[in-house]
Structures are given as C-alpha cells and as structure tokens.
Scaffold this active site. Structure first.
Site, mmCIF file in Angstrom:
data_model
loop_
_atom_site.group_PDB
_atom_site.id
_atom_site.type_symbol
_atom_site.label_atom_id
_atom_site.label_comp_id
_atom_site.label_asym_id
_atom_site.label_seq_id
_atom_site.Cartn_x
_atom_site.Cartn_y
_atom_site.Cartn_z
ATOM 1 N N SER A 137 0.838 -1.194 0.000
ATOM 2 C CA SER A 137 0.000 0.000 0.000
ATOM 3 C C SER A 137 0.870 1.239 0.000
ATOM 4 O O SER A 137 2.012 1.257 0.492
ATOM 5 C CB SER A 137 -0.955 0.020 1.205
ATOM 6 N N TYR A 150 -2.003 0.624 10.824
ATOM 7 C CA TYR A 150 -1.816 0.318 9.402
ATOM 8 C C TYR A 150 -0.578 1.019 8.864
ATOM 9 O O TYR A 150 0.261 0.407 8.183
ATOM 10 C CB TYR A 150 -3.063 0.747 8.622
#
Length: 261
Positions: A137, A150
């Site tokens: 990501s 995250y």
C-alpha cells in the site's frame, strides 16, 4: 515477461476478495496454478473454484498458520514459484488502540511476510529462483491518516521487502512491493467518510492493480505503483519532509472538519 506465469505455482493470501482475488484471476488466465488462502473459507473456495485452484482456509499470519499454508501449498503445487503476501488489516485509531489490536496488525501486515519468507527462502535459494510479492500500500511509502497501526506496519512491510531484495536479489530471489492508494475493496469501504474523502476520488478497481502487477513482471521493478503520482509524493516526503507533513496535516484538518470533530 521475465517471469513466466504459465505453469507457475502461486500462493495468494487474502485471496478471497479485493486485490487478492483480482491477482488470482489474472494469474490463472496466464496459466498459473493457484492456491487461494483466506481467513474467510467460503470466499477462498469461491475464488479457487473460479480459477481452478485450491482453497486453504485459515489464519495465514501466525507461525502455525503460515507453516500449514506453505506445507499444503507445496503438496498441491510441487513448488511455490510466487508467494503473494497480500492479506492485510487496517484497524482505525492511534495510540489509544488496544495492545492486542496493534499486535494483530503487526502479525498480519508484517510477521506473516517474515514467517513465509523464512520457510520459502531455503528452497528458493537452492533452486536459484523465487518471487515474493508484498501488498504494501502507499501507506508504506507515505502514511494513512486515521490508522496508525496500518501506517506503522505497512512501513514495516516495505522495510522487510527492501531488505529481502537487497539481500537476495543476486541469488535469484525477486521481491516486489505493490503500493496503491485507494482501491475499491471492502477495506476502503470500512474507512468510512474519512477514507472516502482522502482516497475516494482517485480510487481504482482491483483489476487495475492486477494490470499494473502484470506490467511490472516484465521488468522486475521493486515498487509497483498503480497510482503513478505516489512516486512524486514519496519523493516530496523524502526531500521536503516538513512541506509534506504540513500538507498531510492540512488534509487531516479537512477530514476532521468533514466529520464534525
């Protein structure tokens, strides 16, 4: 392509939906033999049935779960040519998030990669070839407002992928990191109004991520950027850090205003 998918043995974690399912479909169409792993057993089975692959239900993050997956996949495929460390979680919050949630994010987003590599590397080094594809990501290159676990763990996933590449590329191990921004998956939907405000306008479909991965197999590039603009953001973060942080804080204030905070 420098990597021949036809006949290759491929394992995809988090393959029951989103990016993982798109990769499974694309790789299978190119002739790969697929093992679809997912905590959601029925979802894994549905994708596996669609691509003529094998479903493995269960936790592919813990020590025992990773070992079970590698053992089963090796039995089914004979050899694992490509391992896609795609499973990920994005719990909302910051330092107030409970310790066990932080630990789970670390397990799924980082240690699952470490544990898989630990088991795969001996065979890959003996054969002189193997490929590790990590879904990192853009959060791993930048940050993810709204989710400290995250952001932190995706930075860790990127760091581990970089280390693998720097250490083993001369021995035939190719490592690549997929770093998209918003992708229209359940994970993006779960971010709510804040996530849609930040990523909704530029969000792409999982199939578009798979397209970029296929292109990246042609030149073995380390960073796979389905959103090309991320390269510019990454450069700004590195060379104009205070400007980048100021821009991110401005975005944070915009999100807070939209949420009425």
């Amino acid at each position: 392509m420098s990597f021949e998918l036809d006949g290759a043995g491929v394992v995809i974690t988090g393959g029951g939906g989103g990016i993982g399912a798109a990769l499974a479909r694309r790789f299978a169409a190119a002739g790969a033999r697929i093992v679809v792993a997912d905590l959601d057993g029925p979802a894994a089975e549905a994708v596996a049935a669609e691509v003529g692959g094998v479903a493995v239900a269960g936790d592919a993050a813990g020590v025992d779960g990773v070992a079970a997956l590698i053992t089963r996949a090796s039995a089914e495929l004979g050899a694992i040519d490509l391992f896609c460390a795609n499973a990920g979680i994005a719990p909302h919050g910051g330092p107030e998030v409970p310790e066990e949630v932080w630990a789970r994010a670390w397990d799924v987003n980082v240690m699952a990669h470490v544990r898989a590599a630990h088991l795969l590397l001996p065979g890959w080094l003996e054969r002189g070839r193997g490929r590790f594809l990590a879904t990192v990501s853009a959060a791993g290159l930048l940050t993810s407002l709204g989710s400290a676990p995250y952001s932190v763990t995706k930075h860790g996933a990127l760091a581990f992928a970089e280390w693998l590449s720097a250490t083993y590329r001369h021995r035939g191990v190719t490592v690549q990191a997929i770093c998209p921004q918003g992708v229209r998956t359940n994970m993006l939907a779960a971010t709510g109004v804040g996530g849609q405000l930040i990523m909704g306008a530029s969000a792409i479909e999982p199939d578009q991520v798979a397209d970029t991965v296929m292109e990246a197999f042609a030149d073995d590039r380390f960073l796979i950027l389905p959103h090309p603009e991320v390269a510019e953001y990454y450069a700004t973060r590195a060379t104009q850090t205070d400007r980048w942080l100021g821009g991110m804080n401005k975005l944070q204030r915009k999100v807070e205003s939209a949420l009425g905070e």
